[in-house]
Design an enzyme around this catalytic site. Structure first.
Site, PDB file in Angstrom:
ATOM      1  N   SER A   1       2.612  11.074  -8.631  1.00  0.00           N
ATOM      2  CA  SER A   1       2.424   9.672  -9.038  1.00  0.00           C
ATOM      3  C   SER A   1       1.828   9.646 -10.434  1.00  0.00           C
ATOM      4  CB  SER A   1       1.457   8.960  -8.091  1.00  0.00           C
ATOM      5  OG  SER A   1       1.113   7.688  -8.612  1.00  0.00           O
TER       6      SER A   1
ATOM      7  N   TYR B   1      -6.261   8.738  -2.934  1.00  0.00           N
ATOM      8  CA  TYR B   1      -4.797   8.845  -3.039  1.00  0.00           C
ATOM      9  C   TYR B   1      -4.416   9.532  -4.354  1.00  0.00           C
ATOM     10  CZ  TYR B   1      -0.008   7.569  -4.172  1.00  0.00           C
ATOM     11  OH  TYR B   1       1.314   7.634  -4.561  1.00  0.00           O
TER      12      TYR B   1
ATOM     13  N   LYS C   1      -2.369  13.246  -5.367  1.00  0.00           N
ATOM     14  CA  LYS C   1      -1.243  13.463  -6.275  1.00  0.00           C
ATOM     15  C   LYS C   1      -1.625  14.436  -7.398  1.00  0.00           C
ATOM     16  CE  LYS C   1       1.588  10.821  -4.003  1.00  0.00           C
ATOM     17  NZ  LYS C   1       2.713  11.417  -3.244  1.00  0.00           N
TER      18      LYS C   1
HETATM   19  N1  NAD Z   1       5.850   2.848  -4.471  1.00  0.00           N
HETATM   20  C1  NAD Z   1       4.977   3.224  -5.380  1.00  0.00           C
HETATM   21  O1  NAD Z   1       4.362   2.388  -6.060  1.00  0.00           O
HETATM   22  C2  NAD Z   1       4.746   4.690  -5.642  1.00  0.00           C
HETATM   23  C3  NAD Z   1       4.286   5.085  -6.906  1.00  0.00           C
HETATM   24  C4  NAD Z   1       4.071   6.450  -7.149  1.00  0.00           C
HETATM   25  C5  NAD Z   1       4.339   7.372  -6.153  1.00  0.00           C
HETATM   26  N2  NAD Z   1       4.784   6.961  -4.934  1.00  0.00           N
HETATM   27  C6  NAD Z   1       5.074   7.987  -3.938  1.00  0.00           C
HETATM   28  O2  NAD Z   1       6.438   7.926  -3.602  1.00  0.00           O
HETATM   29  C7  NAD Z   1       6.643   8.506  -2.316  1.00  0.00           C
HETATM   30  C8  NAD Z   1       7.547   7.617  -1.503  1.00  0.00           C
HETATM   31  O3  NAD Z   1       6.901   6.387  -1.257  1.00  0.00           O
HETATM   32  P1  NAD Z   1       7.660   4.988  -1.303  1.00  0.00           P
HETATM   33  O4  NAD Z   1       7.127   4.231  -2.435  1.00  0.00           O
HETATM   34  O5  NAD Z   1       9.118   5.198  -1.212  1.00  0.00           O
HETATM   35  O6  NAD Z   1       7.068   4.291   0.025  1.00  0.00           O
HETATM   36  P2  NAD Z   1       7.740   4.022   1.436  1.00  0.00           P
HETATM   37  O7  NAD Z   1       6.606   3.656   2.330  1.00  0.00           O
HETATM   38  O8  NAD Z   1       8.856   3.048   1.297  1.00  0.00           O
HETATM   39  O9  NAD Z   1       8.365   5.412   1.868  1.00  0.00           O
HETATM   40  C9  NAD Z   1       7.593   6.482   2.356  1.00  0.00           C
HETATM   41  C10 NAD Z   1       8.315   7.103   3.538  1.00  0.00           C
HETATM   42  O10 NAD Z   1       7.550   8.233   3.962  1.00  0.00           O
HETATM   43  C11 NAD Z   1       7.474   8.213   5.363  1.00  0.00           C
HETATM   44  N3  NAD Z   1       6.278   8.907   5.809  1.00  0.00           N
HETATM   45  C12 NAD Z   1       5.000   8.487   5.701  1.00  0.00           C
HETATM   46  N4  NAD Z   1       4.180   9.386   6.269  1.00  0.00           N
HETATM   47  C13 NAD Z   1       4.967  10.394   6.736  1.00  0.00           C
HETATM   48  C14 NAD Z   1       4.707  11.595   7.437  1.00  0.00           C
HETATM   49  N5  NAD Z   1       3.452  11.935   7.798  1.00  0.00           N
HETATM   50  N6  NAD Z   1       5.746  12.399   7.736  1.00  0.00           N
HETATM   51  C15 NAD Z   1       7.005  12.047   7.399  1.00  0.00           C
HETATM   52  N7  NAD Z   1       7.325  10.903   6.775  1.00  0.00           N
HETATM   53  C16 NAD Z   1       6.307  10.089   6.444  1.00  0.00           C
HETATM   54  C17 NAD Z   1       7.459   6.729   5.736  1.00  0.00           C
HETATM   55  O11 NAD Z   1       7.847   6.519   7.094  1.00  0.00           O
HETATM   56  C18 NAD Z   1       8.428   6.153   4.726  1.00  0.00           C
HETATM   57  O12 NAD Z   1       9.761   6.138   5.210  1.00  0.00           O
HETATM   58  C19 NAD Z   1       5.248   8.718  -1.723  1.00  0.00           C
HETATM   59  O13 NAD Z   1       4.894  10.094  -1.848  1.00  0.00           O
HETATM   60  C20 NAD Z   1       4.365   7.842  -2.602  1.00  0.00           C
HETATM   61  O14 NAD Z   1       3.045   8.322  -2.647  1.00  0.00           O
HETATM   62  C21 NAD Z   1       5.011   5.642  -4.659  1.00  0.00           C
END
Ligand code: NAD
Length: 253
Positions: free
Chosen positions: A142, A155, A159
């Site tokens: 992130s 969090y 990362k």
């Molecule tokens: N959306 C943002 O603003 C953002 C920004 C930077 C980084 N991220 C990172 O991107 C990645 C994806 O997140 P997203 O934004 O698509 O959110 P999201 O919630 O839409 O997707 C995350 C997915 O991970 C799955 N998940 C959660 N815990 C899990 C576990 N223990 N085992 C297996 N699957 C699990 C959830 O069921 C979900 O389908 C994450 O690592 C998040 O930290 C997100």
């Protein structure tokens, strides 16, 4: 097609970035194993990929637990004979609050998924990749790891750990023809935001304040992240390892 017949595992593929990453790989010829703790989400995406003529399998995996992660890797080996690409994307944030209001349980849980999950995926995929003569790992970190905002400090710590593990692991794997890179997305309106904010919808106020901090003037879209991940996984990135690509519209500059 860039990924014709390649075997790709995407964790957290049941929604958000993971869904877009899995669909992009499948659209470019890969066979994709969609792993998610939310099996119905992974099954929905697998069905959509199948309907588009692609090849996908959905599996239920909690990435924080070793046995299911080992079984996930084995499932790709059993189905397709190996793993060419692992995308460690599954992750979430604890509810936004100041560090001193976060419980030990919340801290342990977020490190369990975001850090131990990446560790376990790499630990079990690398021997399979080594035996096959190579592979690629892309970890979703992130922009918060390098330019943190208040309210999500543990969090962001997860990362930061992912970025440091990415670099060290890249060195450990380089002579085994395994590349390890990371992607640093900026805020996007995915399920992640709902968990972090506790709001079902991103409020206009929050959306405006996030957008104002991003020079390109918009949030990230899942397709932005999918484009970066597939580039890093492609042969075009053959000499790129141990790096992190900021997909942040200039926010970290
Ligand atoms: N959306 C943002 O603003 C953002 C920004 C930077 C980084 N991220 C990172 O991107 C990645 C994806 O997140 P997203 O934004 O698509 O959110 P999201 O919630 O839409 O997707 C995350 C997915 O991970 C799955 N998940 C959660 N815990 C899990 C576990 N223990 N085992 C297996 N699957 C699990 C959830 O069921 C979900 O389908 C994450 O690592 C998040 O930290 C997100």
């Amino acid at each position: 097609m860039r990924f014709e017949s390649r075997r790709v595992i995407v964790t957290g593929a049941g929604s958000g970035f993971g869904e877009a990453i899995a669909r992009r790989f499948a659209g470019e010829g890969a066979r994709v194993l969609l792993a998610d703790v939310n099996l119905s989400g992974a099954e929905r995406v697998a069905a959509a990929i199948g309907a588009d003529g692609g090849t996908a399998l959905a599996v239920e995996v909690n990435v924080a637990e070793e046995a299911p992660v080992a079984a996930m890797i084995q499932q790709a080996v059993d189905a397709w004979g190996g793993v060419d690409v692992l995308v460690n994307n599954a992750g979430y944030s604890h509810r936004q609050k100041l560090l001193w209001k976060i419980s030990v349980e919340e801290f342990d849980d977020v490190f369990g998924v975001n850090v131990r999950g990446v560790f376990l995926g790499c630990k079990h995929a690398i021997p399979v990749m080594m035996e096959a003569g190579g592979g690629v790992i892309v970890n979703i970190a992130s922009v918060g790891a390098i330019a943190p905002r208040p309210g999500v400090t543990p969090y962001n710590g997860t990362k930061g750990a992912v970025l440091t593990m990415t670099k060290g692991l890249a060195l450990e794997c380089a002579r085994h023809n395994i590349r390890v890179n990371a992607v640093n997305p900026v805020a996007a309106d995915t399920g992640f935001m709902k968990t972090a904010t506790g709001q079902d919808e991103l409020s206009e106020e929050l959306q405006a304040s996030l957008t104002a901090s991003i020079p390109r003037g918009r949030l990230a879209e899942p397709a932005d992240v999918a484009a970066a991940v597939t580039f890093l996984a492609s042969d075009d990135a053959d000499f790129i390892t141990g790096t992190a690509l900021n997909v942040d519209g200039g926010r970290s500059v």
